[in-house]
Design an enzyme around this catalytic site. Structure first.
Site, PDB file in Angstrom:
ATOM      1  N   TRP A 180      10.737 -38.341 -36.218  1.00  0.00           N
ATOM      2  CA  TRP A 180      10.359 -37.939 -34.667  1.00  0.00           C
ATOM      3  C   TRP A 180       8.800 -37.077 -34.694  1.00  0.00           C
ATOM      4  O   TRP A 180       8.602 -36.750 -33.235  1.00  0.00           O
ATOM      5  CB  TRP A 180      11.770 -36.691 -34.942  1.00  0.00           C
ATOM      6  CG  TRP A 180      12.820 -37.727 -34.908  1.00  0.00           C
ATOM      7  CD1 TRP A 180      13.744 -37.756 -36.086  1.00  0.00           C
ATOM      8  CD2 TRP A 180      13.605 -39.344 -33.991  1.00  0.00           C
ATOM      9  NE1 TRP A 180      14.643 -38.895 -36.163  1.00  0.00           N
ATOM     10  CE2 TRP A 180      14.904 -39.461 -34.587  1.00  0.00           C
ATOM     11  CE3 TRP A 180      12.720 -39.335 -32.807  1.00  0.00           C
ATOM     12  CZ2 TRP A 180      15.503 -40.663 -34.225  1.00  0.00           C
ATOM     13  CZ3 TRP A 180      13.597 -40.479 -32.447  1.00  0.00           C
ATOM     14  CH2 TRP A 180      14.533 -41.851 -33.466  1.00  0.00           C
ATOM     15  N   LYS A 183      24.746 -33.931 -31.420  1.00  0.00           N
ATOM     16  CA  LYS A 183      24.614 -33.328 -32.593  1.00  0.00           C
ATOM     17  C   LYS A 183      25.448 -32.546 -33.124  1.00  0.00           C
ATOM     18  O   LYS A 183      26.362 -32.216 -33.222  1.00  0.00           O
ATOM     19  CB  LYS A 183      23.089 -33.043 -33.119  1.00  0.00           C
ATOM     20  CG  LYS A 183      22.128 -34.411 -32.924  1.00  0.00           C
ATOM     21  CD  LYS A 183      22.010 -35.507 -33.476  1.00  0.00           C
ATOM     22  CE  LYS A 183      20.680 -35.391 -33.866  1.00  0.00           C
ATOM     23  NZ  LYS A 183      20.487 -37.282 -34.371  1.00  0.00           N
ATOM     24  N   ASP A 241      10.602 -28.960 -31.908  1.00  0.00           N
ATOM     25  CA  ASP A 241      11.955 -30.191 -32.357  1.00  0.00           C
ATOM     26  C   ASP A 241      13.211 -29.938 -32.543  1.00  0.00           C
ATOM     27  O   ASP A 241      13.049 -30.014 -33.780  1.00  0.00           O
ATOM     28  CB  ASP A 241      11.226 -31.471 -32.454  1.00  0.00           C
ATOM     29  CG  ASP A 241      12.965 -32.406 -32.009  1.00  0.00           C
ATOM     30  OD1 ASP A 241      14.269 -31.875 -31.585  1.00  0.00           O
ATOM     31  OD2 ASP A 241      12.778 -33.669 -31.978  1.00  0.00           O
TER      32      ASP A 241
END
Length: 358
Positions: A102, A193, A169
Site C-alpha cells: 500500500w 477494517k 494511511d
C-alpha cells in the site's frame, strides 16, 4: 443461526450488536417511516447521524479542534492521488517510508504528480519489519507512512517525529489503539477494517494544511471543498456513515480506545503464542518487534499443508484465513470486532491441527 469466526482482512467483521441495531432500524429509522438508506442527505434525521459520527470520532480519538474530520469516498486508493494533488508542491518532494504494497501504491500515484523520494524501506527483507529508523528530511512537502500493513502483518509501534507534515494511511489499524493525533498533519482510513462497512473513507486533516493546498484542481478533489460543506458537497455514503456511527457507539460502550487496545493486544498474543510455541510448524512472516496486532501472518511447512489447514479451518467455521495472493500462507485479521473467543478458538484449532499433522 451460527455465525462464522470471521478473520477476513476487509471488508471485515462488524460487531454483532451493531448489526442487530441496524437490523432493528432498517425499515423505520427513528419513526421516519424510512430506512436510513432512503433518507435525504439534506434531511434533519440524516444530518443528526452525520454530525454524531463526526463528534464521536473526535471524542474517542481526542482529535484537537485544529483538525477537520471528513467523510469521503473512493477508499485509501483515492487518497493516494488526492494527497499529492492537494499538497505536493513543485520542487518540494514527498518523502515515503516503504513498508508494503500500500505504501508502494501511494508512492506510485504521487510520482505521477510530482517529485518523490524514498527515505526508508524494508522491501529488500520482504517487508518483514517496519523501517522506523530513517534520516528525517529537512525539506519537502510531507512524509508519508502506512501505519499497519495488512499483507505482511507489520505495524508501527511508535511514530517518528519529523520536521515536515506527517501523513499516515491508517486504514487497517485506525481506532485499534490510542494515538496522539497531533503528531500528524493528515490521517486517512478506509472504514472496512475497524470502522464499519466499505464505502466511506475517514480523513482527519489539520486546518493549516488546507490553507496551503493547491487550488488548481477540480473542486471534488479538494479537501477544502469537503471541509466547507461538512462532507456534504455531494451525496455522501449515508448508510456507511450511519453504520460507522453505530460502531463508534459500540466502541464507547466497550470502554473507549484504551480498553479496545488492551483487548486487541490480548487477542493477538493468543495467536502469536501458538505460533511461537509450535517449534517451527507455524512460522510468522513479521519480525517480532514489528508484529501487527491487527493482521497475524504465518506460513506452514509446505503448500500441501497450507491447503489442508485452510480446508479444515473452513470446515470448523473459520473464514478469511488465507494469506494475500502476493505472498500466500495464512493470515488472521483480528480487528476490533473480532471477539476474544474467536482468537481462542483459532489457537485451539491451530494446536489440534499441528498434533494431527506433525
Amino acid at each position: 443461526m451460527k455465525r462464522t469466526h470471521n478473520f477476513n482482512a476487509g471488508p471485515a467483521a462488524i460487531p454483532l450488536a451493531v448489526l442487530e441495531k441496524a437490523q432493528s432500524e432498517l425499515i423505520d429509522f427513528k419513526g421516519t417511516g424510512m430506512s436510513v438508506m432512503e433518507l435525504s442527505h439534506r434531511s434533519k434525521p440524516y444530518e443528526d447521524v452525520h454530525n454524531k459520527a463526526s463528534q464521536m470520532m473526535r471524542e474517542l480519538m481526542d482529535i484537537p479542534e485544529e483538525y477537520e474530520v471528513l467523510f469521503l469516498q473512493g477508499g485509501a486508493s483515492l487518497q493516494f492521488a488526492m494527497i499529492p494533488m492537494n499538497f505536493l508542491k513543485s520542487g518540494s518532494p514527498a518523502h515515503f517510508v516503504m513498508s508494503g504494497v500500500w505504501s508502494e501504491k501511494a508512492l506510485a500515484e504521487a510520482a505521477k504528480l510530482g517529485e518523490t523520494a524514498v527515505i526508508g524501506s524494508s522491501k529488500d527483507d520482504r517487508y518483514t519489519f517496519v523501517p522506523e529508523k530513517f534520516e528525517d528530511p529537512s525539506e519537502g512537502s510531507y512524509v508519508h507512512l502506512t501505519s499497519n500493513n495488512t499483507i505482511y502483518g507489520t505495524q508501527w509501534k511508535t511514530f517518528p517525529k519529523t520536521k515536515l507534515p506527517l501523513v499516515a494511511d491508517m486504514s487497517s489499524d485506525i481506532m485499534s489503539r490510542k494515538i496522539d493525533v497531533s503528531q500528524f498533519s493528515l490521517i486517512y482510513a478506509g472504514a472496512q477494517k475497524n470502522l464499519g462497512p466499505s464505502g466511506v473513507t475517514v480523513v482527519i486533516v489539520k486546518k493549516e494544511m488546507l490553507e496551503n493546498a493547491n487550488q488548481e484542481i477540480p473542486s471534488i478533489l479538494k479537501y477544502a471543498t469537503h471541509s466547507k460543506q461538512n462532507s456534504l458537497y455531494n451525496t455522501p455514503p449515508t448508510f456507511a456513515i450511519y453504520m460507522l456511527s453505530l460502531v463508534l457507539e459500540w466502541m464507547k460502550e466497550q470502554g473507549g480506545l484504551a480498553a479496545i487496545e488492551e483487548l486487541n493486544e490480548r487477542k493477538a498474543q493468543i495467536i502469536y503464542s501458538c505460533i511461537d510455541k509450535s517449534g517451527g510448524f507455524y512460522r510468522g512472516h513479521a519480525k517480532k518487534e514489528s508484529r501487527s496486532n491487527m493482521n497475524i501472518t504465518f506460513t506452514l511447512e509446505n503448500e500441501e499443508l497450507t491447503k489442508a489447514f485452510l480446508k479444515e479451518s473452513k470446515e470448523r467455521g473459520f473464514s478469511g484465513l488465507n494469506g494475500h495472493r502476493s505472498i500466500g500462507g495464512c493470515r488472521a485479521s483480528a480487528y476490533n470486532a473480532v471477539p476474544l473467543e474467536a482468537c481462542e478458538a483459532l489457537a485451539e484449532f491451530m494446536t489440534e491441527f499441528q498434533k494431527k499433522h506433525r
